[in-house]
Scaffold this motif. Structure first.
Motif, PDB file in Angstrom:
ATOM      1  N   SER A  96       5.266  -2.390   3.036  1.00 17.84           N
ATOM      2  CA  SER A  96       4.894  -2.143   1.640  1.00 17.84           C
ATOM      3  C   SER A  96       6.102  -1.705   0.827  1.00 17.84           C
ATOM      4  CB  SER A  96       3.793  -1.079   1.569  1.00 17.84           C
ATOM      5  OG  SER A  96       2.586  -1.569   2.098  1.00 17.84           O
ATOM      6  N   GLN A  97       6.861  -0.763   1.359  1.00 17.39           N
ATOM      7  CA  GLN A  97       8.053  -0.302   0.654  1.00 17.39           C
ATOM      8  C   GLN A  97       9.097  -1.405   0.564  1.00 17.39           C
ATOM      9  OE1 GLN A  97       9.606   3.442   2.048  1.00 17.39           O
ATOM     10  NE2 GLN A  97       7.696   4.538   1.677  1.00 17.39           N
ATOM     11  N   GLN A  98       9.178  -2.228   1.606  1.00 15.89           N
ATOM     12  CA  GLN A  98      10.141  -3.346   1.589  1.00 15.89           C
ATOM     13  C   GLN A  98       9.781  -4.338   0.487  1.00 15.89           C
ATOM     14  OE1 GLN A  98      12.926  -3.648   3.910  1.00 15.89           O
ATOM     15  NE2 GLN A  98      13.514  -5.067   2.272  1.00 15.89           N
ATOM     16  N   MET A  99       8.477  -4.597   0.296  1.00 15.85           N
ATOM     17  CA  MET A  99       8.028  -5.505  -0.757  1.00 15.85           C
ATOM     18  C   MET A  99       8.461  -4.993  -2.130  1.00 15.85           C
ATOM     19  SD  MET A  99       4.159  -6.405   0.569  1.00 15.85           S
ATOM     20  CE  MET A  99       3.670  -7.272  -0.929  1.00 15.85           C
ATOM     21  N   ILE A 100       8.289  -3.694  -2.346  1.00 17.86           N
ATOM     22  CA  ILE A 100       8.644  -3.098  -3.641  1.00 17.86           C
ATOM     23  C   ILE A 100      10.157  -3.106  -3.833  1.00 17.86           C
ATOM     24  CG2 ILE A 100       8.643  -0.928  -4.944  1.00 17.86           C
ATOM     25  CD1 ILE A 100       5.855  -0.406  -3.630  1.00 17.86           C
ATOM     26  N   ALA A 135       0.837  -1.203   0.000  1.00 15.40           N
ATOM     27  CA  ALA A 135       0.000   0.000   0.000  1.00 15.40           C
ATOM     28  C   ALA A 135       0.871   1.251   0.000  1.00 15.40           C
ATOM     29  CB  ALA A 135      -0.919  -0.009   1.221  1.00 15.40           C
ATOM     30  N   THR A 136       1.202   1.714  -1.178  1.00 18.28           N
ATOM     31  CA  THR A 136       1.945   2.962  -1.322  1.00 18.28           C
ATOM     32  C   THR A 136       1.741   3.471  -2.743  1.00 18.28           C
ATOM     33  OG1 THR A 136       4.102   4.038  -0.979  1.00 18.28           O
ATOM     34  CG2 THR A 136       4.115   1.920  -2.108  1.00 18.28           C
ATOM     35  N   THR A 137       1.991   4.742  -2.965  1.00 17.87           N
ATOM     36  CA  THR A 137       1.783   5.306  -4.300  1.00 17.87           C
ATOM     37  C   THR A 137       2.999   5.047  -5.179  1.00 17.87           C
ATOM     38  OG1 THR A 137       2.733   7.461  -3.725  1.00 17.87           O
ATOM     39  CG2 THR A 137       0.373   7.140  -3.297  1.00 17.87           C
ATOM     40  N   ARG A 138       2.779   5.101  -6.491  1.00 13.21           N
ATOM     41  CA  ARG A 138       3.873   4.918  -7.437  1.00 13.21           C
ATOM     42  C   ARG A 138       4.914   6.010  -7.241  1.00 13.21           C
ATOM     43  NH1 ARG A 138       2.269   6.226 -12.026  1.00 13.21           N
ATOM     44  NH2 ARG A 138       3.878   5.275 -13.331  1.00 13.21           N
ATOM     45  N   LYS A 139       4.449   7.244  -6.966  1.00 15.02           N
ATOM     46  CA  LYS A 139       5.372   8.372  -6.819  1.00 15.02           C
ATOM     47  C   LYS A 139       6.321   8.147  -5.647  1.00 15.02           C
ATOM     48  CE  LYS A 139       5.548  13.402  -6.282  1.00 15.02           C
ATOM     49  NZ  LYS A 139       4.761  14.653  -6.121  1.00 15.02           N
ATOM     50  N   VAL A 140       5.769   7.750  -4.507  1.00 14.20           N
ATOM     51  CA  VAL A 140       6.586   7.505  -3.315  1.00 14.20           C
ATOM     52  C   VAL A 140       7.533   6.328  -3.555  1.00 14.20           C
ATOM     53  CG1 VAL A 140       6.516   6.707  -0.911  1.00 14.20           C
ATOM     54  CG2 VAL A 140       4.933   8.490  -1.688  1.00 14.20           C
ATOM     55  N   ALA A 141       6.995   5.274  -4.185  1.00 10.48           N
ATOM     56  CA  ALA A 141       7.805   4.078  -4.437  1.00 10.48           C
ATOM     57  C   ALA A 141       8.966   4.382  -5.387  1.00 10.48           C
ATOM     58  CB  ALA A 141       6.929   2.971  -5.014  1.00 10.48           C
ATOM     59  N   LYS A 142       8.683   5.133  -6.459  1.00 12.17           N
ATOM     60  CA  LYS A 142       9.745   5.460  -7.413  1.00 12.17           C
ATOM     61  C   LYS A 142      10.811   6.343  -6.777  1.00 12.17           C
ATOM     62  CE  LYS A 142       7.962   4.793 -12.025  1.00 12.17           C
ATOM     63  NZ  LYS A 142       7.859   5.356 -13.368  1.00 12.17           N
ATOM     64  N   GLU A 143      10.383   7.271  -5.939  1.00 10.63           N
ATOM     65  CA  GLU A 143      11.353   8.135  -5.253  1.00 10.63           C
ATOM     66  C   GLU A 143      12.256   7.299  -4.352  1.00 10.63           C
ATOM     67  OE1 GLU A 143      11.463  12.298  -2.692  1.00 10.63           O
ATOM     68  OE2 GLU A 143       9.692  11.025  -2.573  1.00 10.63           O
ATOM     69  N   MET A 144      11.661   6.327  -3.659  1.00 16.39           N
ATOM     70  CA  MET A 144      12.449   5.446  -2.787  1.00 16.39           C
ATOM     71  C   MET A 144      13.495   4.683  -3.595  1.00 16.39           C
ATOM     72  SD  MET A 144      11.213   2.041  -0.717  1.00 16.39           S
ATOM     73  CE  MET A 144      10.885   1.200  -2.271  1.00 16.39           C
ATOM     74  N   LEU A 145      13.069   4.128  -4.757  1.00 14.83           N
ATOM     75  CA  LEU A 145      13.988   3.334  -5.569  1.00 14.83           C
ATOM     76  C   LEU A 145      15.053   4.197  -6.230  1.00 14.83           C
ATOM     77  CD1 LEU A 145      11.428   0.880  -7.232  1.00 14.83           C
ATOM     78  CD2 LEU A 145      12.986   0.394  -5.340  1.00 14.83           C
ATOM     79  N   LEU A 154      15.074 -13.276  -1.848  1.00 16.14           N
ATOM     80  CA  LEU A 154      15.218 -11.877  -2.255  1.00 16.14           C
ATOM     81  C   LEU A 154      13.871 -11.174  -2.277  1.00 16.14           C
ATOM     82  CD1 LEU A 154      17.731 -12.229  -5.246  1.00 16.14           C
ATOM     83  CD2 LEU A 154      18.154 -10.969  -3.123  1.00 16.14           C
ATOM     84  N   MET A 155      12.846 -11.889  -2.743  1.00 12.05           N
ATOM     85  CA  MET A 155      11.522 -11.302  -2.911  1.00 12.05           C
ATOM     86  C   MET A 155      10.819 -11.026  -1.583  1.00 12.05           C
ATOM     87  SD  MET A 155       9.513 -10.360  -5.464  1.00 12.05           S
ATOM     88  CE  MET A 155       9.786 -11.322  -6.956  1.00 12.05           C
ATOM     89  N   THR A 156      11.101 -11.831  -0.572  1.00 11.84           N
ATOM     90  CA  THR A 156      10.311 -11.756   0.667  1.00 11.84           C
ATOM     91  C   THR A 156      11.106 -11.337   1.903  1.00 11.84           C
ATOM     92  OG1 THR A 156      10.677 -14.124   1.071  1.00 11.84           O
ATOM     93  CG2 THR A 156       8.700 -13.511  -0.170  1.00 11.84           C
ATOM     94  N   ASP A 157      12.379 -11.062   1.754  1.00 13.04           N
ATOM     95  CA  ASP A 157      13.214 -10.698   2.912  1.00 13.04           C
ATOM     96  C   ASP A 157      12.597  -9.534   3.683  1.00 13.04           C
ATOM     97  OD1 ASP A 157      15.591 -10.764   4.556  1.00 13.04           O
ATOM     98  OD2 ASP A 157      16.198  -8.917   3.526  1.00 13.04           O
TER      99      ASP A 157
END
Length: 438
Positions: free
Chosen positions: A156-160, A136-146, A189-192
């Motif tokens: 949620s961010q950890q999953m992405i 549960a997070t927005t694409r904008k927040v997720a892309k900024e994190m990455l 890697l996917m679930t850590d």
């Protein structure tokens, strides 16, 4: 839940075979062809308009008979089967031409933008695949994190983040064979950091407590095979994945979709099965030479029709383990993902043309022109050297050099976030230097 199709008796099937072989009514033949084009399920078939000389009681047996006579058994142990239709073969041919053929010379993706497009598509795939599983997070927040490599703040961010890391790992190891260790590595890697029991990351389930529930009603819709069958399943999965000259040829794209389905069907892990299944499909496509897969966000398309995606799993089990429903759906997904990529490239190309106008300022490069375009569209933009580095895939030195060049001509101005970190905003000469160009 879904409506189960009526059971077709052997007597009804024989009658349907005889009817199909002797049928001279083109309307009936065309109707069955159209039904099979999209591999329609009973809930759609039963409402079809039919000629007065025919009956609905015969339609479903005829559809079943048309599929059974072309049936291929693709997974013996669980009776998973498919009827390869003309529509499936047509789509596979078109995808062959687009994913590894005529576009392979770079005519679709401009060479100078490939790295930028690749980073963006990998992010999109990681975000969408994770959001489908509850991130549960927005694409904008997720892309900024990455982009900024910010440490994930929640599950949620950890999953992405994990999904992004996994996809990059697959790209780097796409030529390797699938082994049990590699499968466990991908799941780890996917679930850590996201599992209820941390020890379950990179480990097969140890019991049969895992079921698949309806997200709204919580009704059990799938009970996976026993955990005791997992070792044999994994061996078969690796053989199927790595097999190069199968006794019965199945198109590689369809094989990849079967791999996707089978991992989700077996549910060998306590959680993260969907994400891992989609990652395996992604890996298999790259391994088979479909290079364009790297630039597609397949999970974004699936996320738009998540209910249909989930229903196709149910249709398979409800209709004698006929995986055709799942294959037909996923082939349509690939078609749409390719169209999405074409539109994305067109938008980016249009933006590049706009940015190229700013090259007339003189003594600036294409990256700097693109930075100017960003500020022209959003005058309140604030960027850092790291933002430039990540956006264009360049070294910190090159990114800093681009910024300094724009500072020197007054296009940008420097601001301080703190004693160390600097940011850059629209400069005093920006309007004067750009107004005459547009």
């Amino acid at each position: 839940m879904i409506e189960y199709p009526p059971k077709v008796t052997e007597k009804e099937l024989v009658k349907a075979y005889l009817y199909l072989s002797s049928n001279t009514n083109k309307d009936i033949s065309l109707l069955i062809e159209r039904i099979n084009e999209n591999y329609e399920y009973w809930s759609e078939v039963k409402y079809k308009t039919i000629p007065s000389s025919f009956s609905h009681e015969m339609l479903w047996p005829c559809v079943k008979a048309s599929r059974i006579r072309n049936r291929i058994l693709v997974w013996d142990q669980y009776g998973i089967n498919i009827s390869i239709t003309n529509q499936m073969q047509r789509i596979c041919h078109e995808l062959d031409m687009n994913f590894g053929g005529s576009w392979g010379n770079g005519s679709l993706i401009p060479e100078e933008n490939k790295n930028q497009y690749l980073i963006s598509s990998l992010m999109e795939e990681a975000i969408s695949s994770s959001q489908m599983e509850g991130a549960a997070t927005t694409r904008k927040v997720a892309k900024e994190m990455l982009r900024k490599k910010i440490t994930p703040r929640d599950k949620s961010q950890q999953m992405i983040f994990n999904n992004y890391q996994t996809i990059n790992f697959i790209v780097e190891n796409k030529e390797k064979p699938l082994t049990e260790d590699m499968l466990l590595k991908i799941h780890r890697l996917m679930t850590d950091g996201t599992m209820e029991n941390p020890e379950d990351a990179g480990r097969f389930r140890l019991n049969d407590d895992v079921v698949v529930e309806d997200g709204i009603t919580h009704e059990v819709v799938h009970t996976p095979p026993s955990y005791t069958e997992i070792p044999n399943f994994v061996k078969h999965l690796c053989d199927f994945f790595n097999e190069e000259r199968a006794r019965i040829f199945i198109h590689p794209i369809i094989r990849g979709i079967i791999i996707h389905f089978m991992l989700a069907y077996m549910h060998p892990f306590t959680d993260g099965n969907g994400r891992t299944a989609r990652a395996l499909f992604y890996w298999y496509m790259l391994k088979q030479g479909y290079w364009l897969t790297e630039y597609l966000s397949i999970s974004r398309i699936i996320a738009r029709s998540k209910k249909t995606y989930e229903k196709t799993y149910l249709y398979v089990e409800a209709d004698d383990n006929d995986i055709g429903y799942f294959v037909a759906y996923n082939l349509r997904v690939l078609e749409l993902a390719f169209k999405d990529l074409q539109h994305y490239i067109c938008r980016k190309t249009s933006r590049k043309k706009q940015a190229d106008i700013f090259l007339r300022i003189g003594n600036i490069n294409e990256r700097q022109a693109e930075i100017i375009r960003m500020y022209y569209e959003n005058p309140k933009e604030v960027i850092t050297v790291k933002d430039v580095q990540i956006k264009f895939g360049v070294t910190p030195t090159t990114a800093k050099s681009d910024i300094v060049g724009l500072l020197n001509i007054g296009i940008l101005s420097e601001i301080s976030f703190n004693k160390v970190k600097k940011g850059y905003i629209k400069g005093n000469n920006f309007d004067e230097l750009t107004s005459s160009l547009l």
